[in-house]
Write a protein that holds these residues in place. Structure first.
Motif, PDB file in Angstrom:
ATOM      1  N   THR A 279       0.821  -1.207   0.000  1.00  0.00           N
ATOM      2  CA  THR A 279       0.000   0.000   0.000  1.00  0.00           C
ATOM      3  C   THR A 279       0.862   1.266   0.000  1.00  0.00           C
ATOM      4  OG1 THR A 279      -0.104  -0.079   2.416  1.00  0.00           O
ATOM      5  CG2 THR A 279      -1.903  -1.120   1.211  1.00  0.00           C
ATOM      6  N   LEU A 280       2.133   1.130   0.368  1.00  0.00           N
ATOM      7  CA  LEU A 280       3.035   2.287   0.409  1.00  0.00           C
ATOM      8  C   LEU A 280       4.298   1.988  -0.378  1.00  0.00           C
ATOM      9  CD1 LEU A 280       2.808   2.972   4.247  1.00  0.00           C
ATOM     10  CD2 LEU A 280       1.808   4.406   2.455  1.00  0.00           C
ATOM     11  N   LEU A 281       4.838   3.019  -1.007  1.00  0.00           N
ATOM     12  CA  LEU A 281       6.075   2.828  -1.762  1.00  0.00           C
ATOM     13  C   LEU A 281       7.014   4.002  -1.500  1.00  0.00           C
ATOM     14  CD1 LEU A 281       6.508   1.590  -5.366  1.00  0.00           C
ATOM     15  CD2 LEU A 281       7.555   3.756  -4.709  1.00  0.00           C
ATOM     16  N   SER A 282       8.276   3.679  -1.201  1.00  0.00           N
ATOM     17  CA  SER A 282       9.253   4.747  -0.961  1.00  0.00           C
ATOM     18  C   SER A 282      10.373   4.656  -1.985  1.00  0.00           C
ATOM     19  CB  SER A 282       9.895   4.636   0.415  1.00  0.00           C
ATOM     20  OG  SER A 282       8.966   4.254   1.375  1.00  0.00           O
ATOM     21  N   VAL A 283      10.866   5.815  -2.375  1.00  0.00           N
ATOM     22  CA  VAL A 283      12.045   5.876  -3.235  1.00  0.00           C
ATOM     23  C   VAL A 283      13.064   6.769  -2.539  1.00  0.00           C
ATOM     24  CG1 VAL A 283      12.976   6.779  -5.401  1.00  0.00           C
ATOM     25  CG2 VAL A 283      10.875   5.440  -5.414  1.00  0.00           C
ATOM     26  N   LYS A 299      17.887  11.635   0.245  1.00  0.00           N
ATOM     27  CA  LYS A 299      16.493  11.966   0.510  1.00  0.00           C
ATOM     28  C   LYS A 299      15.568  10.857   0.022  1.00  0.00           C
ATOM     29  CE  LYS A 299      13.011  15.475  -0.223  1.00  0.00           C
ATOM     30  NZ  LYS A 299      12.559  16.582  -1.032  1.00  0.00           N
ATOM     31  N   GLY A 300      14.580  10.573   0.821  1.00  0.00           N
ATOM     32  CA  GLY A 300      13.601   9.573   0.431  1.00  0.00           C
ATOM     33  C   GLY A 300      12.204  10.137   0.575  1.00  0.00           C
ATOM     34  N   ILE A 301      11.288   9.575  -0.186  1.00  0.00           N
ATOM     35  CA  ILE A 301       9.907  10.022  -0.058  1.00  0.00           C
ATOM     36  C   ILE A 301       8.994   8.808  -0.171  1.00  0.00           C
ATOM     37  CG2 ILE A 301       9.422  10.479  -2.495  1.00  0.00           C
ATOM     38  CD1 ILE A 301       8.145  13.129  -1.369  1.00  0.00           C
ATOM     39  N   THR A 302       7.894   8.853   0.570  1.00  0.00           N
ATOM     40  CA  THR A 302       6.951   7.741   0.553  1.00  0.00           C
ATOM     41  C   THR A 302       5.640   8.203  -0.073  1.00  0.00           C
ATOM     42  OG1 THR A 302       7.934   6.886   2.569  1.00  0.00           O
ATOM     43  CG2 THR A 302       5.755   6.057   1.996  1.00  0.00           C
ATOM     44  N   VAL A 303       5.127   7.418  -1.012  1.00  0.00           N
ATOM     45  CA  VAL A 303       3.829   7.745  -1.601  1.00  0.00           C
ATOM     46  C   VAL A 303       2.862   6.596  -1.324  1.00  0.00           C
ATOM     47  CG1 VAL A 303       4.744   9.194  -3.459  1.00  0.00           C
ATOM     48  CG2 VAL A 303       4.428   6.756  -3.861  1.00  0.00           C
ATOM     49  N   GLN A 304       1.603   6.966  -1.263  1.00  0.00           N
ATOM     50  CA  GLN A 304       0.568   5.952  -1.049  1.00  0.00           C
ATOM     51  C   GLN A 304       0.123   5.446  -2.414  1.00  0.00           C
ATOM     52  OE1 GLN A 304      -1.960   6.586   2.123  1.00  0.00           O
ATOM     53  NE2 GLN A 304      -2.610   4.472   1.835  1.00  0.00           N
ATOM     54  N   LEU A 305       0.025   4.142  -2.575  1.00  0.00           N
ATOM     55  CA  LEU A 305      -0.497   3.593  -3.829  1.00  0.00           C
ATOM     56  C   LEU A 305      -2.007   3.821  -3.856  1.00  0.00           C
ATOM     57  CD1 LEU A 305       1.616   0.362  -3.721  1.00  0.00           C
ATOM     58  CD2 LEU A 305       1.735   2.057  -5.523  1.00  0.00           C
ATOM     59  N   ARG A 306      -2.536   4.109  -5.032  1.00  0.00           N
ATOM     60  CA  ARG A 306      -3.964   4.436  -5.066  1.00  0.00           C
ATOM     61  C   ARG A 306      -4.823   3.208  -4.764  1.00  0.00           C
ATOM     62  NH1 ARG A 306      -5.356   4.127 -11.203  1.00  0.00           N
ATOM     63  NH2 ARG A 306      -3.736   2.653 -11.790  1.00  0.00           N
ATOM     64  N   HIS A 307      -4.193   2.029  -4.799  1.00  0.00           N
ATOM     65  CA  HIS A 307      -4.906   0.795  -4.516  1.00  0.00           C
ATOM     66  C   HIS A 307      -3.840  -0.231  -4.146  1.00  0.00           C
ATOM     67  CE1 HIS A 307      -7.268  -2.829  -5.256  1.00  0.00           C
ATOM     68  NE2 HIS A 307      -8.343  -2.065  -5.245  1.00  0.00           N
ATOM     69  N   PRO A 308      -4.054  -1.080  -3.145  1.00  0.00           N
ATOM     70  CA  PRO A 308      -3.047  -2.107  -2.835  1.00  0.00           C
ATOM     71  C   PRO A 308      -2.707  -2.887  -4.102  1.00  0.00           C
ATOM     72  CG  PRO A 308      -4.829  -2.165  -1.231  1.00  0.00           C
ATOM     73  CD  PRO A 308      -5.250  -1.208  -2.300  1.00  0.00           C
ATOM     74  N   ALA A 309      -1.432  -2.985  -4.455  1.00  0.00           N
ATOM     75  CA  ALA A 309      -1.091  -3.566  -5.752  1.00  0.00           C
ATOM     76  C   ALA A 309       0.170  -4.401  -5.703  1.00  0.00           C
ATOM     77  CB  ALA A 309      -0.924  -2.448  -6.779  1.00  0.00           C
ATOM     78  N   ASN A 310       0.280  -5.315  -6.652  1.00  0.00           N
ATOM     79  CA  ASN A 310       1.545  -6.000  -6.909  1.00  0.00           C
ATOM     80  C   ASN A 310       1.787  -6.140  -8.410  1.00  0.00           C
ATOM     81  OD1 ASN A 310      -0.084  -8.117  -7.737  1.00  0.00           O
ATOM     82  ND2 ASN A 310       0.319  -9.406  -5.960  1.00  0.00           N
ATOM     83  N   ASN A 311       0.999  -5.394  -9.219  1.00  0.00           N
ATOM     84  CA  ASN A 311       1.251  -5.476 -10.649  1.00  0.00           C
ATOM     85  C   ASN A 311       2.353  -4.489 -11.037  1.00  0.00           C
ATOM     86  OD1 ASN A 311       0.145  -2.971 -12.101  1.00  0.00           O
ATOM     87  ND2 ASN A 311      -1.504  -3.519 -10.685  1.00  0.00           N
ATOM     88  N   THR A 312       3.114  -4.884 -12.027  1.00  0.00           N
ATOM     89  CA  THR A 312       4.305  -4.125 -12.409  1.00  0.00           C
ATOM     90  C   THR A 312       3.964  -2.682 -12.779  1.00  0.00           C
ATOM     91  OG1 THR A 312       5.280  -6.165 -13.209  1.00  0.00           O
ATOM     92  CG2 THR A 312       6.289  -4.131 -13.979  1.00  0.00           C
ATOM     93  N   SER A 313       2.901  -2.509 -13.533  1.00  0.00           N
ATOM     94  CA  SER A 313       2.556  -1.180 -14.019  1.00  0.00           C
ATOM     95  C   SER A 313       2.310  -0.202 -12.875  1.00  0.00           C
ATOM     96  CB  SER A 313       1.321  -1.290 -14.912  1.00  0.00           C
ATOM     97  OG  SER A 313       0.799  -0.027 -15.180  1.00  0.00           O
ATOM     98  N   ASP A 314       1.479  -0.570 -11.911  1.00  0.00           N
ATOM     99  CA  ASP A 314       1.160   0.335 -10.799  1.00  0.00           C
ATOM    100  C   ASP A 314       2.392   0.645  -9.953  1.00  0.00           C
ATOM    101  OD1 ASP A 314      -1.408   0.438 -11.616  1.00  0.00           O
ATOM    102  OD2 ASP A 314      -2.303  -0.350  -9.773  1.00  0.00           O
TER     103      ASP A 314
END
Length: 414
Positions: A279-283, A299-314
Motif C-alpha cells: 500500500t506504500l512505496l518509498s524511493v 532523501k527519500g519520499i513515501t507515496v501511497q499507492l492508489r490501490h493495494p497492488a503487486n502489478n508491475t505497471s502500478d
DNA sequence: TCTGGGGTCCTAGGACCC
DNA sequence: TCTGGGGTCCTAGGACCC
C-alpha cells in the motif's frame, strides 16, 4: 533438539564445484559492482583477506598470491542452495531455511544424534558437492555455537549435556555469539566480559537493562531454554526492497528513471512471489558517501499507492512519481532504493468500485510476464521505461557462467 | 509553586543477521 | 576509477485521541 546446518564458504564452494582445479586454492567472491570481498575460501582467509576488504586495495595481494576472483553469481548460488536444502528435507520435514547457506532443523527421538548428523552431512556432500557442517544443541543460539565448534573439529558437534555446554561457553568468545554484534561486544567488553560463559552468569535484570528484551532471549537460549521460535513456514515479509548501486555515478534523470523502473519491477515480482500487495512505496536517492569532495544528497519520499497492488505497471508508475519528487539536478547519484511497505495478503485486497481502477487487467498482464520471464529468463518481457541500454548497470567483470540454470552455459565434457 | 492519565499509531534510529 | 544488498526486531519520541 535443534541442528544448524551451514555450508562452508558457500559462494566459494559453488564456484569451485565447476572449476575443480581451484580446490585448495585461494578464491574470493566480490560484492555487486565488484566493490569488496564478501566471501572467501579458507585459503583466502589464511592470506589475511577479510570480509568487506575493498577490491582495489587488495589487488596487489591478489596478484602476488594468485587468488582467483569471481563476481557474485546469485543465480548459481540460489540454485545450489535449493539443491542443498532439498537434500536436507529428505531427513526431516521441518526445515527452516534461515539464509542462502544455512538452515535450522528440529530433531527429536534419535538415539545417536551425532551419528545422524554425520549421515546428513555425508549425504549432502555426496549429492551436491557442497561441504556442510552441523551443530546440534537444545536451543538455536547454542546450535549456532555448536556449528562454529563443528567447523573447528570434524564437521559435526553435539552440545547435549549441561556439562558440555558449560565447558564450551567458558571458552567461546562473546563476539562470535549469534545476536552480539560490534556495538554490544564493545559494551560488554567494557564491563570486563569476554566469553559467553561470563555473560550467562550475569543476572537477568542486568542483561535486560544493557541489551533490551532481545538480550534476555539470547541469555535464556544460552541456558538451553529455547526462546527463538522455530519457523518452518516463512512469515509474510513486512517490507520488500530493491536497492543497488549504479555501475557509475550519474546525475542523468533518464538513466535514474530507467534504473528505478527496473528496481520497481523487481519489487513487484517479489511481491507476487509472496502473494502480497503493497500500500506504500518509498524511493530514496543517495550520492556517494565515499566522495566527500562531491555535494551530498540523501532523501527519500513515501507515496501511497492508489490501490493495494503487486502489478508491475502500478508499482513502476508510483516509483517514477516518487522519484520525480526526490530528484534534484546538480548531484551525482550512486544509488536508488525502491521499497514497499504496508504489505497485505493478496487475497485480502478488495476491489474498489469507485476508483476506476484497471488492476484486474494489469494483474493478468503481470501474471503473463512472470510466466514468460520464468521460461525465457528475467527481463525477456518488460516495460519500455525499463530501457535496454542500462548504462547504469552494475559492474560484474569476473562473472562465472550459469552452469545449472542456463542451457547456453552448461558445461561440455569432452 | 507548578501543568491528568491512559491509550494508539507512526516514524526514525539503532541494534542485529547473512 | 573503485567501498553490497536485503532483511529482522526493539525503543523512543511525537502526534493525536478521549
Amino acid at each position: 533438539m535443534f541442528a544448524l546446518i551451514d555450508c562452508s564458504s558457500f559462494y566459494a564452494s559453488c564456484e569451485r564445484l565447476f572449476r575443480p582445479e581451484l580446490q585448495n586454492k585461494p578464491v574470493i567472491i566480490l560484492s555487486n559492482n565488484d566493490g569488496c570481498a564478501i566471501a572467501r575460501s579458507q585459503e583466502a582467509k589464511d592470506l589475511g583477506i577479510k570480509m568487506g576488504d575493498v577490491f582495489y586495495k587488495i589487488e596487489k595481494l591478489i596478484k602476488e598470491n594468485n587468488v582467483h576472483v569471481f563476481s557474485s553469481n546469485y543465480t548459481l548460488y540460489a540454485d545450489m542452495s535449493a539443491r542443498v536444502m532439498n537434500n536436507i528435507a529428505r531427513f526431516t520435514p521441518d526445515v527452516e531455511v534461515y539464509s542462502i547457506d544455512e538452515c535450522f532443523i528440529q530433531l527429536t527421538g534419535f538415539d545417536d544424534l551425532e551419528e545422524y548428523g554425520y549421515l546428513i552431512r555425508n549425504t549432502v556432500i555426496r549429492n551436491t558437492g557442497i561441504p556442510v557442517s552441523i551443530g546440534l544443541a537444545p536451543s538455536k543460539t547454542l546450535a549456532k555455537i555448536a556449528n562454529k565448534l563443528a567447523k573447528k573439529s570434524s564437521g559435526v558437534f553435539l552440545l547435549d549435556t549441561p556439562e558440555k555446554i558449560t565447558a564450551a561457553l567458558e571458552a567461546f568468545p562473546l563476539n562470535d555469539v549469534w545476536g552480539i554484534g560490534s556495538q554490544y561486544y564493545k559494551k560488554l567488553h567494557s564491563h570486563g566480559l569476554e566469553f559467553a560463559g561470563q555473560l550467562r552468569q550475569m543476572p537477568m535484570e542486568w542483561v535486560r537493562t544493557n541489551m533490551t528484551i532481545q538480550g534476555v532471549r539470547m541469555w535464556d537460549e544460552l541456558w538451553g531454554r529455547p526462546r527463538i521460535a522455530f519457523g518452518v513456514y516463512r512469515e509474510r515479509k513486512k517490507g520488500i526492497c530493491c536497492s543497488k548501486s549504479f555501475g557509475k555515478l550519474t546525475g542523468d534523470l533518464n538513466e535514474i528513471t530507467e534504473a528505478t523502473a527496473n528496481y520497481a519491477s523487481r519489487v513487484a515480482e517479489k511481491l507476487r512471489q509472496d502473494k502480497s500487495c503493497a500500500t506504500l512505496l518509498s524511493v530514496r536517492l543517495i550520492t556517494n558517501q565515499f566522495r566527500p569532495d562531491l555535494p551530498q544528497y540523501f532523501k527519500g519520499i513515501t507515496v501511497q499507492l492508489r490501490h493495494p497492488a503487486n502489478n508491475t505497471s502500478d508499482i513502476v508508475k508510483a516509483a517514477i512519481k516518487a522519484l520525480n519528487l526526490v530528484y534534484h539536478p546538480g548531484y551525482k547519484f550512486i544509488k536508488v532504493e525502491v521499497l514497499v511497505t504496508g504489505i497485505i495478503p493478496q487475497s485480502e485486497v478488495q476491489l474498489d468500485l469507485f476508483n476506476n481502477w484497471d488492476g484486474v487487467r494489469q494483474d493478468k498482464i503481470s501474471k503473463l510476464m512472470d510466466k514468460l520471464n520464468m521460461h525465457y529468463g528475467r527481463g525477456t518481457l518488460r516495460l519500455a521505461t525499463e530501457g535496454y541500454k542500462k548504462a547504469w548497470n552494475m559492474r560484474q567483470n569476473f562473472l562465472s557462467p550459469d552452469y545449472t540454470t542456463d542451457w547456453d552455459d552448461i558445461l561440455t565434457v569432452k
